[in-house]
Design an enzyme around this catalytic site. Structure first.
Site, short mmCIF file in Angstrom:
data_model
loop_
_atom_site.label_atom_id
_atom_site.label_comp_id
_atom_site.label_asym_id
_atom_site.label_seq_id
_atom_site.Cartn_x
_atom_site.Cartn_y
_atom_site.Cartn_z
N ALA A 9 38.68 -15.14 -39.43
CA ALA A 9 40.06 -15.52 -39.12
C ALA A 9 40.33 -15.07 -37.69
O ALA A 9 39.80 -14.05 -37.25
CB ALA A 9 41.03 -14.85 -40.08
N CYS A 10 41.12 -15.85 -36.97
CA CYS A 10 41.49 -15.47 -35.61
C CYS A 10 42.99 -15.66 -35.45
O CYS A 10 43.61 -16.35 -36.24
CB CYS A 10 40.69 -16.25 -34.57
SG CYS A 10 41.11 -17.99 -34.44
N PRO A 11 43.57 -15.05 -34.42
CA PRO A 11 45.02 -15.13 -34.25
C PRO A 11 45.58 -16.56 -34.22
O PRO A 11 46.62 -16.82 -34.81
CB PRO A 11 45.27 -14.40 -32.94
CG PRO A 11 44.16 -13.40 -32.87
CD PRO A 11 42.97 -14.13 -33.46
N SER A 12 44.88 -17.49 -33.57
CA SER A 12 45.40 -18.86 -33.52
C SER A 12 44.97 -19.68 -34.73
O SER A 12 45.58 -20.70 -35.04
CB SER A 12 44.96 -19.56 -32.23
OG SER A 12 43.55 -19.69 -32.22
N GLY A 13 43.91 -19.23 -35.41
CA GLY A 13 43.46 -19.91 -36.62
C GLY A 13 42.81 -21.25 -36.38
O GLY A 13 42.73 -22.08 -37.27
#
Length: 106
Positions: A9-13
């Site tokens: 998962a990453c902040p911007s998704g």
């Protein structure tokens, strides 16, 4: 056979979530390991890990840039936390470290 599961998962998704999943899958398969990666992207959970996946896993990889949903399901498992950028750029090195750890605990 070694079985690795992961959640990315990453902040911007968006891009990094899926790039990391692909890199981790490739690196694990190159070692001859079984691998399954759940992505928690902008469109929700995909390729969701089952209770059976978790129970049979030798190691869990979680990206640590943002919180992972339902992380409590990994209680009692050995967890490696990595930055999303490391998962994308250094997946082979991550797998080598896991391999060394598993060899020590075997």
């Amino acid at each position: 056979m070694t079985k690795i599961i992961a959640v990315t998962a990453c902040p911007s998704g968006v891009a990094h979530t899926y790039m990391a999943a692909e890199a981790l899958e490739s690196a694990a398969k190159a070692k001859g390991w079984e691998v399954k990666v759940e992505t928690q992207g902008s469109i929700g959970l995909e390729n969701e890990l089952t209770a059976e996946d978790v129970a049979s896993a030798d190691m869990v990889i979680l990206t640590k840039d943002i919180g992972i949903k339902f992380e409590e399901r990994f209680a009692g498992k050995t967890i490696v936390r990595v930055n999303i950028s490391d998962a994308v750029k250094r997946a082979d090195a991550i797998m080598s470290k896991i391999e060394a750890h598993l060899a020590q605990t075997a």
